[in-house]
Scaffold this active site. Structure first.
Site, PDB file in Angstrom:
ATOM      1  N   LYS A 107       0.836  -1.201   0.000  1.00  0.00           N
ATOM      2  CA  LYS A 107       0.000   0.000   0.000  1.00  0.00           C
ATOM      3  C   LYS A 107       0.871   1.252   0.000  1.00  0.00           C
ATOM      4  O   LYS A 107       0.592   2.212  -0.722  1.00  0.00           O
ATOM      5  CB  LYS A 107      -0.928  -0.015   1.234  1.00  0.00           C
ATOM      6  CG  LYS A 107      -2.016  -1.084   1.131  1.00  0.00           C
ATOM      7  CD  LYS A 107      -2.745  -1.317   2.459  1.00  0.00           C
ATOM      8  CE  LYS A 107      -3.647  -2.536   2.340  1.00  0.00           C
ATOM      9  NZ  LYS A 107      -4.303  -2.911   3.606  1.00  0.00           N
ATOM     10  N   GLN A 114      -4.907  -1.499   9.820  1.00  0.00           N
ATOM     11  CA  GLN A 114      -4.624  -2.810   9.221  1.00  0.00           C
ATOM     12  C   GLN A 114      -5.113  -3.923  10.157  1.00  0.00           C
ATOM     13  O   GLN A 114      -4.789  -3.929  11.341  1.00  0.00           O
ATOM     14  CB  GLN A 114      -3.111  -2.935   8.967  1.00  0.00           C
ATOM     15  CG  GLN A 114      -2.684  -4.204   8.288  1.00  0.00           C
ATOM     16  CD  GLN A 114      -3.207  -4.315   6.848  1.00  0.00           C
ATOM     17  OE1 GLN A 114      -3.201  -3.363   6.081  1.00  0.00           O
ATOM     18  NE2 GLN A 114      -3.695  -5.490   6.490  1.00  0.00           N
ATOM     19  N   ASP A 167     -11.094   2.582   3.780  1.00  0.00           N
ATOM     20  CA  ASP A 167     -11.255   1.130   3.662  1.00  0.00           C
ATOM     21  C   ASP A 167     -12.740   0.751   3.593  1.00  0.00           C
ATOM     22  O   ASP A 167     -13.071  -0.406   3.312  1.00  0.00           O
ATOM     23  CB  ASP A 167     -10.620   0.444   4.889  1.00  0.00           C
ATOM     24  CG  ASP A 167      -9.435  -0.429   4.504  1.00  0.00           C
ATOM     25  OD1 ASP A 167      -9.273  -0.704   3.295  1.00  0.00           O
ATOM     26  OD2 ASP A 167      -8.693  -0.839   5.405  1.00  0.00           O
TER      27      ASP A 167
END
Ligand code: NDP
Length: 283
Positions: free
Chosen positions: A53, A97, A120
């Protein structure tokens, strides 16, 4: 039949090149998009995902700041950091995460991220907006799958789609995305009876289970589109998906490889969501 490969690697490259042009424009207007990524505890798989990422963001000119917190970080400490990042107007996107250590309630953490910075798409506001068809941040993996189907001109309306897996981050938003494009969607999970029979009727099969080679050739209808979300590491270190690629590709019309399919699309959609958040900052 030999399936045509849905090349996520190539497509994601094209998408990122276009996003770079958009980032350049934002910068001309004094806005540098920025993503903050939080990782709690040591997890080698997560570290690889975060690195991917970070590389993707840097390539398109997005600033990337990593917060690596020790395993013993408390839930309240994590929440405080998220609140600080929420309040920082230079940060457009916040990504936590997963997984996080068991003593942390990840849903509480996701709920703390401002919906406008939730790139997200895991916050309940974005999940709800997806369900009722409002503009929102869509979870990057299902979003990447939809973009891939669109770019390859694969018809969805009226098709029978089966999603295997009902996680909050893949299976459920995948169902909503397909439904919003008028597919007739069935979702399967570990309690589903006659799973093989259900899958074998599908025009579009999306596998998001986390079990190597779970979907075998006999489950695939001739000409079906097969999307393999799974990322499994085998004992020899190689990556493989949830679909038996050899078997499925001899029956499918289109198929995604692992690696090089859904994975790079997920990262590209994250970058797209950060750019979208930065544009909203401008407004
Ligand atoms: P989860 O473990 O959260 O969910 C797995 C789902 O599979 C559950 O709904 C579970 O059912 C179902 N399942 C498990 N065993 C069976 C079975 N025997 N029969 C039917 N269904 C079963 O996984 P995720 O959704 O987070 O991830 C799925 C896979 O996708 C993993 O390999 C992950 O690494 C990969 N992934 C890939 C991404 C990418 O960018 N390519 C991004 C995110 C994930 P139940 O709910 O009943 O337990």
């Amino acid at each position: 039949m030999t399936a045509q490969i849905l090349d996520g690697k190539e497509l994601s490259k094209k998408i990122k090149e276009n996003l770079k042009l958009e980032v350049d424009k934002l910068k001309e207007n004094g806005i540098t998009p920025k993503l903050a990524v939080i990782m709690v505890g040591d997890n080698s798989a997560s570290a690889v995902y975060v690195k991917n990422k970070s590389n993707a963001c840097k390539k398109v000119g997005i600033e990337f700041e990593e917060f690596l917190l020790p395993t013993e970080t408390t839930e309240d400490e994590l929440i405080k950091l998220i609140e600080k990042l929420n309040a920082n107007s230079n940060i457009d996107g916040i990504l936590l995460q997963s997984p996080v250590p068991h003593h942390i309630n990840i849903n509480r953490a996701f709920e703390t991220i401002l919906p406008s910075k939730d790139v997200d798409g895991f916050n309940a506001v974005n999940v709800g907006n997806l369900t009722i068809g409002r503009d929102c941040f869509v979870s990057c993996t299902p979003y990447g799958v939809m973009r891939m189907l669109e770019e390859y001109n694969i018809d969805i309306a009226g098709k029978t789609a089966v999603v295997i897996g009902r996680s909050n981050i893949v299976g459920k938003p995948m169902l909503q995305c397909l439904l919003s494009k008028d597919a007739t969607v069935t979702i399967c999970h570990s309690k589903t009876k006659n799973l093989e029979e259900v899958v074998s009727k599908a025009d579009i099969v999306i596998a998001a289970i986390g079990k190597p080679n779970f979907v075998t050739g006999n489950m695939i209808k001739e000409g079906a589109v097969v999307i393999d979300v799974g990322i499994n590491r085998l004992e020899d270190g190689k990556l493989c998906g949830d679909v038996n690629y050899e078997e499925a590709s001899s029956k499918a019309s289109y198929i995604t490889p692992v690696p090089g399919g859904v994975g790079p699309m997920t990262v590209a959609m994250l970058v797209e969501n950060v750019v979208k958040a930065a544009k909203q900052r401008k407004q």
